[in-house]
Motif scaffolding. Sequence first.
Motif, mmCIF file in Angstrom:
data_model
loop_
_atom_site.group_PDB
_atom_site.id
_atom_site.type_symbol
_atom_site.label_atom_id
_atom_site.label_comp_id
_atom_site.label_asym_id
_atom_site.label_seq_id
_atom_site.Cartn_x
_atom_site.Cartn_y
_atom_site.Cartn_z
ATOM 1 N N ARG A 228 0.800 -1.221 0.000
ATOM 2 C CA ARG A 228 0.000 0.000 0.000
ATOM 3 C C ARG A 228 0.834 1.273 0.000
ATOM 4 O O ARG A 228 0.308 2.353 -0.217
ATOM 5 C CB ARG A 228 -1.058 -0.017 1.099
ATOM 6 N N LEU A 229 2.152 1.139 0.195
ATOM 7 C CA LEU A 229 3.002 2.333 0.103
ATOM 8 C C LEU A 229 3.512 2.575 -1.323
ATOM 9 O O LEU A 229 4.136 3.598 -1.607
ATOM 10 C CB LEU A 229 4.193 2.210 1.051
ATOM 11 N N LEU A 230 3.280 1.618 -2.229
ATOM 12 C CA LEU A 230 3.750 1.797 -3.609
ATOM 13 C C LEU A 230 3.123 3.053 -4.204
ATOM 14 O O LEU A 230 1.926 3.267 -4.078
ATOM 15 C CB LEU A 230 3.417 0.572 -4.457
ATOM 16 N N GLY A 231 3.960 3.845 -4.847
ATOM 17 C CA GLY A 231 3.457 5.084 -5.452
ATOM 18 C C GLY A 231 3.373 6.239 -4.473
ATOM 19 O O GLY A 231 2.866 7.308 -4.813
ATOM 20 N N ALA A 232 3.882 6.034 -3.252
ATOM 21 C CA ALA A 232 3.791 7.089 -2.238
ATOM 22 C C ALA A 232 4.586 8.313 -2.670
ATOM 23 O O ALA A 232 5.660 8.193 -3.266
ATOM 24 C CB ALA A 232 4.302 6.576 -0.904
ATOM 25 N N THR A 233 4.049 9.474 -2.362
ATOM 26 C CA THR A 233 4.740 10.727 -2.670
ATOM 27 C C THR A 233 4.925 11.515 -1.388
ATOM 28 O O THR A 233 4.391 11.172 -0.346
ATOM 29 C CB THR A 233 3.917 11.569 -3.656
ATOM 30 N N LYS A 234 5.673 12.600 -1.521
ATOM 31 C CA LYS A 234 5.936 13.456 -0.377
ATOM 32 C C LYS A 234 4.775 14.433 -0.233
ATOM 33 O O LYS A 234 4.452 15.146 -1.174
ATOM 34 C CB LYS A 234 7.238 14.196 -0.681
ATOM 35 N N PRO A 235 4.119 14.455 0.902
ATOM 36 C CA PRO A 235 2.946 15.322 1.052
ATOM 37 C C PRO A 235 3.352 16.761 1.340
ATOM 38 O O PRO A 235 4.499 17.029 1.694
ATOM 39 C CB PRO A 235 2.232 14.721 2.260
ATOM 40 N N ALA A 400 8.010 9.445 9.023
ATOM 41 C CA ALA A 400 6.832 8.592 8.972
ATOM 42 C C ALA A 400 6.460 8.243 7.543
ATOM 43 O O ALA A 400 6.921 8.875 6.588
ATOM 44 C CB ALA A 400 5.659 9.290 9.661
ATOM 45 N N ALA A 401 5.623 7.212 7.423
ATOM 46 C CA ALA A 401 5.039 6.838 6.138
ATOM 47 C C ALA A 401 3.621 6.362 6.423
ATOM 48 O O ALA A 401 3.344 5.866 7.512
ATOM 49 C CB ALA A 401 5.854 5.727 5.477
ATOM 50 N N GLY A 402 2.741 6.531 5.467
ATOM 51 C CA GLY A 402 1.367 6.100 5.715
ATOM 52 C C GLY A 402 0.441 6.457 4.585
ATOM 53 O O GLY A 402 0.860 6.588 3.428
ATOM 54 N N LEU A 403 -0.838 6.592 4.914
ATOM 55 C CA LEU A 403 -1.873 6.852 3.915
ATOM 56 C C LEU A 403 -2.696 8.063 4.341
ATOM 57 O O LEU A 403 -3.063 8.185 5.511
ATOM 58 C CB LEU A 403 -2.817 5.642 3.821
ATOM 59 N N MET A 404 -2.982 8.931 3.401
ATOM 60 C CA MET A 404 -3.861 10.057 3.714
ATOM 61 C C MET A 404 -5.270 9.512 3.936
ATOM 62 O O MET A 404 -5.639 8.467 3.387
ATOM 63 C CB MET A 404 -3.889 11.078 2.563
ATOM 64 N N ILE A 405 -6.042 10.214 4.759
ATOM 65 C CA ILE A 405 -7.450 9.840 4.968
ATOM 66 C C ILE A 405 -8.306 10.977 4.409
ATOM 67 O O ILE A 405 -8.098 12.144 4.766
ATOM 68 C CB ILE A 405 -7.769 9.657 6.468
ATOM 69 N N ASN A 407 -12.427 11.948 3.532
ATOM 70 C CA ASN A 407 -13.847 11.605 3.596
ATOM 71 C C ASN A 407 -14.087 10.196 4.127
ATOM 72 O O ASN A 407 -14.825 9.401 3.552
ATOM 73 C CB ASN A 407 -14.493 11.747 2.215
ATOM 74 N N GLY A 408 -13.394 9.885 5.201
ATOM 75 C CA GLY A 408 -13.649 8.615 5.870
ATOM 76 C C GLY A 408 -13.024 7.404 5.209
ATOM 77 O O GLY A 408 -13.348 6.274 5.557
ATOM 78 N N GLN A 409 -12.134 7.641 4.243
ATOM 79 C CA GLN A 409 -11.493 6.490 3.600
ATOM 80 C C GLN A 409 -10.001 6.717 3.438
ATOM 81 O O GLN A 409 -9.559 7.863 3.272
ATOM 82 C CB GLN A 409 -12.108 6.273 2.228
ATOM 83 N N VAL A 410 -9.241 5.625 3.501
ATOM 84 C CA VAL A 410 -7.810 5.798 3.260
ATOM 85 C C VAL A 410 -7.617 6.105 1.785
ATOM 86 O O VAL A 410 -8.257 5.506 0.921
ATOM 87 C CB VAL A 410 -6.971 4.560 3.680
ATOM 88 N N ALA A 411 -6.735 7.086 1.523
ATOM 89 C CA ALA A 411 -6.507 7.532 0.148
ATOM 90 C C ALA A 411 -5.048 7.295 -0.237
ATOM 91 O O ALA A 411 -4.498 6.253 0.089
ATOM 92 C CB ALA A 411 -6.910 8.999 0.027
ATOM 93 N N GLU A 412 -4.415 8.258 -0.909
ATOM 94 C CA GLU A 412 -3.093 8.022 -1.494
ATOM 95 C C GLU A 412 -1.998 7.825 -0.429
ATOM 96 O O GLU A 412 -2.053 8.411 0.647
ATOM 97 C CB GLU A 412 -2.714 9.176 -2.432
ATOM 98 N N PRO A 413 -1.003 6.970 -0.766
ATOM 99 C CA PRO A 413 0.108 6.749 0.166
ATOM 100 C C PRO A 413 1.081 7.931 0.168
ATOM 101 O O PRO A 413 1.270 8.581 -0.854
ATOM 102 C CB PRO A 413 0.790 5.501 -0.389
ATOM 103 N N VAL A 414 1.677 8.187 1.323
ATOM 104 C CA VAL A 414 2.659 9.279 1.449
ATOM 105 C C VAL A 414 3.870 8.790 2.234
ATOM 106 O O VAL A 414 3.759 7.933 3.100
ATOM 107 C CB VAL A 414 2.047 10.514 2.162
ATOM 108 N N ARG A 415 5.019 9.356 1.921
ATOM 109 C CA ARG A 415 6.236 9.005 2.637
ATOM 110 C C ARG A 415 7.197 10.185 2.612
ATOM 111 O O ARG A 415 6.905 11.208 2.008
ATOM 112 C CB ARG A 415 6.903 7.784 2.019
ATOM 113 N N GLU A 416 8.320 10.028 3.272
ATOM 114 C CA GLU A 416 9.354 11.053 3.306
ATOM 115 C C GLU A 416 8.830 12.365 3.893
ATOM 116 O O GLU A 416 8.918 13.423 3.291
ATOM 117 C CB GLU A 416 9.938 11.285 1.901
ATOM 118 N N PHE A 417 8.239 12.256 5.056
ATOM 119 C CA PHE A 417 7.785 13.444 5.775
ATOM 120 C C PHE A 417 7.962 13.165 7.271
ATOM 121 O O PHE A 417 8.283 12.036 7.657
ATOM 122 C CB PHE A 417 6.315 13.745 5.449
ATOM 123 N N THR A 418 7.818 14.200 8.082
ATOM 124 C CA THR A 418 7.890 13.979 9.522
ATOM 125 C C THR A 418 6.580 14.397 10.164
ATOM 126 O O THR A 418 5.828 15.199 9.608
ATOM 127 C CB THR A 418 9.011 14.796 10.191
#
Lengths: 459, 468
Positions: A228-235, A400-405, A407-418
């Motif tokens: 689920r982190l594939l395609g993650a970008t920097k938010p 940290a790395a994770g997924l944006m939320i 409207n109540g759903q997990v959305a795009e993956p993000v990484r390379e942030f604190t």
Amino acid sequence: MSATDTTVASGELGADLLAIVDRVVAQAKPGEQVEAFVSRGGDTEVRVYQGEVEHFVSAQAEGIGIRIISDGRTGFAYAGTLDEAAIAEVLAEARDNVQFGTVDEWAGLAEPDGVAQTAQALWSDELAGYATDRKIELAKELERLTLGADSRVRVDDSNYADAFGEAAVATTTGIRRWGRENGCYVSVSTLADDGDETQTGFGFSVGRTPDMFDLGKAAREAADRATRLLGATKPASRRTTVVLDPFVTAQFLAIISSTLNGEAVVKGRSLFKDRLGDEVAPPFVTLLDDPTNPLAYTATDVDGEGLAARLNPLIEGGVLRQFVHNSYSARRAGTMSTGNAVRGGFAGTPGVGALALHLLPGTRSQDEIVAGIDDGLLVQSVQGIHSGVNPISGDFSTGAAGLMIRNGQVAEPVREFTIASTLQRMLMDIVEVGGDVDWLPMRAAGVTLVVTDVTMSGA
Amino acid sequence: MIDQDVIERTLGTALRTGADFAEIYAEDKRNTSVGLDDGRVEQVTSGRDRGAGIRVIKGETTGFAHTSDLSETGLAAAASAAAEAASRGGGGVRTVALTPAERRAVNEVQQYPETIGKTAKVELLQRIDAAARAAGTEIVQVSAGYADSRKRVLVANSDGLLAVDDIARILARVNVVASGDTGMQTGYQSMGRTIGWEVFDPASELFVDVEELARDAARQALVKLTARPAPSGSMPVVIKNGSGAVLFHEACGHGLEADHIQKGASVYAGKVGELVASPLVTLVDDGTMAGEWGTLAIDDEGHPTQRNVLIQDGVLTDYMWDHIRARKEGRGPSGNGRRQSYMHLPMVRMTNTIVLDGHDEPDDIVANTERGVYVAELGGGSVNTASGDFVFGMREAYLIEDGRITEPLREGNLIGNGPQVLRDIDMLGNDFMMGNPGTCGKDGQGVPVGDGQPTLRVKQMTIGGTAS
Ligand SMILES: [Zn+2]
């Protein structure tokens, strides 16, 4: 260490280790307090890679540590052997080291405090006799399940590990205890590829015996975390609400507990040192240190000084109730030991630490929690959580790395942030504790945790 | 430590099940440590660790066992256990004839630490304590630690290798807390050398002034009393010489370890000969630097350490290797096989990881930076070798405004992606310096490592502070 009755006849379990500590303590000179701690333990580690055993480690170690206190001065020595001549040398070295210590009015060994041990089953004969081939098979099975969970997943390594230990401690102040415990876990590290990009994941399962493992869950989590982190970008940088995954919460609790450590408190190195009785979190937050729960991987019934391990509420209903102490920090703080002496084996004197933390769970699952959030971030993993924390000022920052939320759903993956805040604020900003307690091979149990107003730094 | 004929027989036992390779690693280590806190000597500790680890490799499988019993019986039992672990069948007899290697001294030790009285070690910490406290009335707490060890090592294997080493280590650290209107702030400094007590003799080439170390830790804590929250977001970052080579240790060092490469778990796999960094960067892992914290005469598999060029002018030239990975590749080891102790399996590890000098004047680097962050001391960090994402704590940092170092910043993390940061190094100073001693953790094992670098600038990195 799991203690049994203090009178152990020769030939019974623990008799040989108790005989050693008894002999050492009997050599105390007038005016000396002597503590002898001996341990014997071992572990097995099987690592599987591409269906083959990559390594098989079968290790055993034993040793002794002797602490002597005389006229308020402390000396310590240890050796990684239980050889008779080496023990004599350790005793002599510890005694020699006493003269260099500074007189400390609070120095002293633990004394029996009358707190009864909670009987719990921390030793499994089934695990002790578990066949090597079956251990290998478990690691292979986990690798197969993980590879089968998602075609984009590779396995970096799949592991089975178990450990056993027995220890005895005796002092001239009347402590005399022996105990043993064992446990096991499986873990798997994954890689998921998409073109040039590779992301990683992991999964594990712990138990007192291998039949407590949930290999399927470990495999699924390891595959999900990586894919689920594939395609993650920097938010973009912003303030937001974060939902901490149980594994992340466990690491956060370990950081919090370092500020509730009696040694840090008496030495003026905790941001909570003057805050007993204060509201430090919302009323629904209760943080317990409960080594008497056998579900906890680090459950034990005796602490590193031979006192009964016990349930200690640290934060109760949002109010800071108590710190954890060993006998030294307690004496210095004018209180009693909470049974939180921790020992990193025979090679050191007991420090202070939480033994088995967990938050009193709420009711909702992570999915239900996410469904109620319009805009936020699900933190799947953190990196560098120790390097970015100052337990004195409370400054907190972690990769940290994770997924944006959305409207109540997990959305795009993000990484390379604190994500950053202060420990004080993060506790106050907790808005929900999930109901999904997860026991991990760590000193804290995981549970989903929601914290508002955290700074996210990215692009 | 162990007679040669006993070693040969033990290796014979280890090979009994038809293994390809067997190895004994034996160590005998004595150490002393002292802790001083709040002016009190908390305790002096003496320790002794002695034992042997036996590794047996058959096909792709490694078996490992260890023992604290160095008698022939103890060794034979461990050898059988390791052989059993590596193989469930097979058989065969192989004998081993060892050729002792001449001991190479990379560190000339003059005063082994165990020849120094404990009183002198206590006094050293008292000097540190006094120097830190003298730095200002805001200094409210000082704790200091000292540790030394002397370790004799023997490595022998079924290829006939027999090598020994005798290693001295000295480490000192100081933590300082300053208290002011804004709360409490901390400072930290440390030193570590692989030589003896002469490190504290001003006449020695590798002399370390511990009082200066203490004053520096105190200064760090005092400076932060007036610090403001670190900014958040991406900006240029200048890293002071000798304070941030751990960046390279994390950003690419781990990714150049052959075990990660062979499993395809590194962003640098398959990239030898390619430009992976700014052409300004030449990265070397050098286990032979006299007296440094990551220096060893032989690695923990008995091979002499080397000066290995990993990146030359931005181009990836080689990885780091241990016995297993080098054998798989059909090449020689690079002296990077290390382990925490006789109880651990060796794996590919770094020694002293350094970035060689560039041509820029350090002052020009700051002067050419309009707005950014100046990092005077990086703290610990970690990396995900597969994605290259890394993170560090900033122990001491300042804002750069209009080409000048201005206000101090509170702690925060610095994050980035290894391959990206290597390409983004756009200025490199000519003031190379070694940094603080480090302990590198990998797979649960800690080993001492060194690092060093000149002042440099990264075009853009993410600062994880709390200010907007
Ligand atoms: Zn490292």
